[in-house]
Scaffold this motif. Sequence first.
Motif, PDB file in Angstrom:
ATOM      1  N   GLY A  10       0.826  -1.202   0.000  1.00 21.08           N
ATOM      2  CA  GLY A  10       0.000   0.000   0.000  1.00 21.08           C
ATOM      3  C   GLY A  10       0.856   1.244   0.000  1.00 21.08           C
ATOM      4  O   GLY A  10       2.069   1.190  -0.238  1.00 21.08           O
ATOM      5  N   LEU A  11       0.214   2.348   0.291  1.00 21.28           N
ATOM      6  CA  LEU A  11       0.875   3.648   0.351  1.00 21.28           C
ATOM      7  C   LEU A  11       1.178   3.992   1.807  1.00 21.28           C
ATOM      8  O   LEU A  11       0.287   3.908   2.664  1.00 21.28           O
ATOM      9  CB  LEU A  11      -0.020   4.719  -0.271  1.00 21.28           C
ATOM     10  CG  LEU A  11       0.454   6.166  -0.164  1.00 21.28           C
ATOM     11  CD1 LEU A  11       1.763   6.368  -0.929  1.00 21.28           C
ATOM     12  CD2 LEU A  11      -0.638   7.109  -0.682  1.00 21.28           C
ATOM     13  N   VAL A  12       2.411   4.387   2.074  1.00 15.58           N
ATOM     14  CA  VAL A  12       2.806   4.737   3.429  1.00 15.58           C
ATOM     15  C   VAL A  12       3.750   5.928   3.369  1.00 15.58           C
ATOM     16  O   VAL A  12       4.496   6.094   2.389  1.00 15.58           O
ATOM     17  CB  VAL A  12       3.464   3.530   4.133  1.00 15.58           C
ATOM     18  CG1 VAL A  12       4.747   3.112   3.428  1.00 15.58           C
ATOM     19  CG2 VAL A  12       3.709   3.802   5.604  1.00 15.58           C
ATOM     20  N   GLN A  13       3.734   6.744   4.399  1.00 13.99           N
ATOM     21  CA  GLN A  13       4.626   7.898   4.457  1.00 13.99           C
ATOM     22  C   GLN A  13       6.038   7.470   4.862  1.00 13.99           C
ATOM     23  O   GLN A  13       6.217   6.445   5.549  1.00 13.99           O
ATOM     24  CB  GLN A  13       4.096   8.922   5.448  1.00 13.99           C
ATOM     25  CG  GLN A  13       2.811   9.587   5.011  1.00 13.99           C
ATOM     26  CD  GLN A  13       2.392  10.716   5.939  1.00 13.99           C
ATOM     27  OE1 GLN A  13       2.876  10.818   7.062  1.00 13.99           O
ATOM     28  NE2 GLN A  13       1.495  11.568   5.455  1.00 13.99           N
ATOM     29  N   PRO A  14       7.034   8.234   4.472  1.00 14.15           N
ATOM     30  CA  PRO A  14       8.406   7.932   4.924  1.00 14.15           C
ATOM     31  C   PRO A  14       8.464   7.834   6.448  1.00 14.15           C
ATOM     32  O   PRO A  14       7.864   8.645   7.156  1.00 14.15           O
ATOM     33  CB  PRO A  14       9.209   9.122   4.405  1.00 14.15           C
ATOM     34  CG  PRO A  14       8.451   9.587   3.209  1.00 14.15           C
ATOM     35  CD  PRO A  14       6.998   9.381   3.549  1.00 14.15           C
ATOM     36  N   GLY A  15       9.191   6.844   6.916  1.00 12.53           N
ATOM     37  CA  GLY A  15       9.289   6.583   8.342  1.00 12.53           C
ATOM     38  C   GLY A  15       8.223   5.636   8.864  1.00 12.53           C
ATOM     39  O   GLY A  15       8.303   5.184  10.014  1.00 12.53           O
ATOM     40  N   GLY A  16       7.246   5.324   8.043  1.00 11.52           N
ATOM     41  CA  GLY A  16       6.167   4.447   8.456  1.00 11.52           C
ATOM     42  C   GLY A  16       6.518   2.975   8.346  1.00 11.52           C
ATOM     43  O   GLY A  16       7.651   2.606   8.011  1.00 11.52           O
ATOM     44  N   SER A  17       5.522   2.138   8.616  1.00 10.12           N
ATOM     45  CA  SER A  17       5.708   0.689   8.623  1.00 10.12           C
ATOM     46  C   SER A  17       4.624  -0.001   7.816  1.00 10.12           C
ATOM     47  O   SER A  17       3.506   0.502   7.684  1.00 10.12           O
ATOM     48  CB  SER A  17       5.664   0.148  10.059  1.00 10.12           C
ATOM     49  OG  SER A  17       6.699   0.691  10.847  1.00 10.12           O
ATOM     50  N   LEU A  18       4.995  -1.157   7.291  1.00 12.70           N
ATOM     51  CA  LEU A  18       4.050  -2.054   6.634  1.00 12.70           C
ATOM     52  C   LEU A  18       4.450  -3.485   6.964  1.00 12.70           C
ATOM     53  O   LEU A  18       5.631  -3.763   7.190  1.00 12.70           O
ATOM     54  CB  LEU A  18       4.059  -1.874   5.110  1.00 12.70           C
ATOM     55  CG  LEU A  18       3.274  -0.719   4.498  1.00 12.70           C
ATOM     56  CD1 LEU A  18       3.509  -0.681   2.991  1.00 12.70           C
ATOM     57  CD2 LEU A  18       1.793  -0.821   4.806  1.00 12.70           C
ATOM     58  N   ARG A  19       3.461  -4.347   6.928  1.00 14.09           N
ATOM     59  CA  ARG A  19       3.716  -5.768   7.143  1.00 14.09           C
ATOM     60  C   ARG A  19       3.174  -6.531   5.946  1.00 14.09           C
ATOM     61  O   ARG A  19       1.969  -6.535   5.700  1.00 14.09           O
ATOM     62  CB  ARG A  19       3.040  -6.246   8.422  1.00 14.09           C
ATOM     63  CG  ARG A  19       3.344  -7.693   8.803  1.00 14.09           C
ATOM     64  CD  ARG A  19       2.655  -8.026  10.122  1.00 14.09           C
ATOM     65  NE  ARG A  19       2.881  -9.375  10.579  1.00 14.09           N
ATOM     66  CZ  ARG A  19       3.926  -9.757  11.306  1.00 14.09           C
ATOM     67  NH1 ARG A  19       4.842  -8.870  11.660  1.00 14.09           N
ATOM     68  NH2 ARG A  19       4.054 -11.021  11.696  1.00 14.09           N
ATOM     69  N   LEU A  20       4.074  -7.155   5.212  1.00 19.92           N
ATOM     70  CA  LEU A  20       3.691  -7.956   4.057  1.00 19.92           C
ATOM     71  C   LEU A  20       3.543  -9.409   4.465  1.00 19.92           C
ATOM     72  O   LEU A  20       4.294  -9.910   5.304  1.00 19.92           O
ATOM     73  CB  LEU A  20       4.735  -7.847   2.947  1.00 19.92           C
ATOM     74  CG  LEU A  20       5.103  -6.445   2.478  1.00 19.92           C
ATOM     75  CD1 LEU A  20       6.081  -6.532   1.308  1.00 19.92           C
ATOM     76  CD2 LEU A  20       3.880  -5.648   2.100  1.00 19.92           C
ATOM     77  N   SER A  21       2.594 -10.080   3.836  1.00 16.02           N
ATOM     78  CA  SER A  21       2.393 -11.506   4.065  1.00 16.02           C
ATOM     79  C   SER A  21       2.451 -12.260   2.753  1.00 16.02           C
ATOM     80  O   SER A  21       2.076 -11.727   1.704  1.00 16.02           O
ATOM     81  CB  SER A  21       1.042 -11.761   4.723  1.00 16.02           C
ATOM     82  OG  SER A  21       1.000 -11.246   6.024  1.00 16.02           O
ATOM     83  N   CYS A  22       2.905 -13.480   2.819  1.00 12.84           N
ATOM     84  CA  CYS A  22       2.953 -14.380   1.661  1.00 12.84           C
ATOM     85  C   CYS A  22       2.325 -15.695   2.116  1.00 12.84           C
ATOM     86  O   CYS A  22       2.881 -16.373   2.987  1.00 12.84           O
ATOM     87  CB  CYS A  22       4.385 -14.582   1.212  1.00 12.84           C
ATOM     88  SG  CYS A  22       4.601 -15.836  -0.064  1.00 12.84           S
ATOM     89  N   LYS A  23       1.173 -16.005   1.558  1.00  2.00           N
ATOM     90  CA  LYS A  23       0.447 -17.217   1.941  1.00  2.00           C
ATOM     91  C   LYS A  23       0.638 -18.273   0.869  1.00  2.00           C
ATOM     92  O   LYS A  23       0.375 -18.026  -0.317  1.00  2.00           O
ATOM     93  CB  LYS A  23      -1.036 -16.897   2.126  1.00  2.00           C
ATOM     94  CG  LYS A  23      -1.878 -18.090   2.551  1.00  2.00           C
ATOM     95  CD  LYS A  23      -1.643 -18.435   3.996  1.00  2.00           C
ATOM     96  CE  LYS A  23      -2.714 -19.416   4.502  1.00  2.00           C
ATOM     97  NZ  LYS A  23      -2.513 -20.771   3.975  1.00  2.00           N
TER      98      LYS A  23
END
Length: 115
Positions: A10-23
């Motif tokens: 997705g879209l996130v601001q610099p310094g932010g976090s994301l969690r990706l998953s692979c099923k």
Amino acid sequence: QVQLVESGGGLVQPGGSLRLSCKASASIRSIAVFNWYRQAPGKEREFVASVSIGGTRNYGDSVKDRFTVSRDDARDTITLQMNALRPEDTATYYCHFRTFHTDYWGQGTRVTVSS
């Protein structure tokens, strides 16, 4: 044939976090190593991280100390926790493994880091 489905981009601001998953569509218990790669527009595919069946983790230099890869064999899922994101992390992220000389890739999940 095992299928891999990534999610969490997705879209996130610099310094932010994301969690990706692979099923995975089948059990991953016998798969020795899972990898995450990424590809930015106009650039070659780049290694991001890997996790082995024994829990050994490796990271690309550009993501070391910011990203964490893990696997949950009970849920047939591999995750990539991404913190302190930078604009240069913008790319499509792919889950991958190789077995019996065959490469398996997911369809990718898009990550955009922008203010």
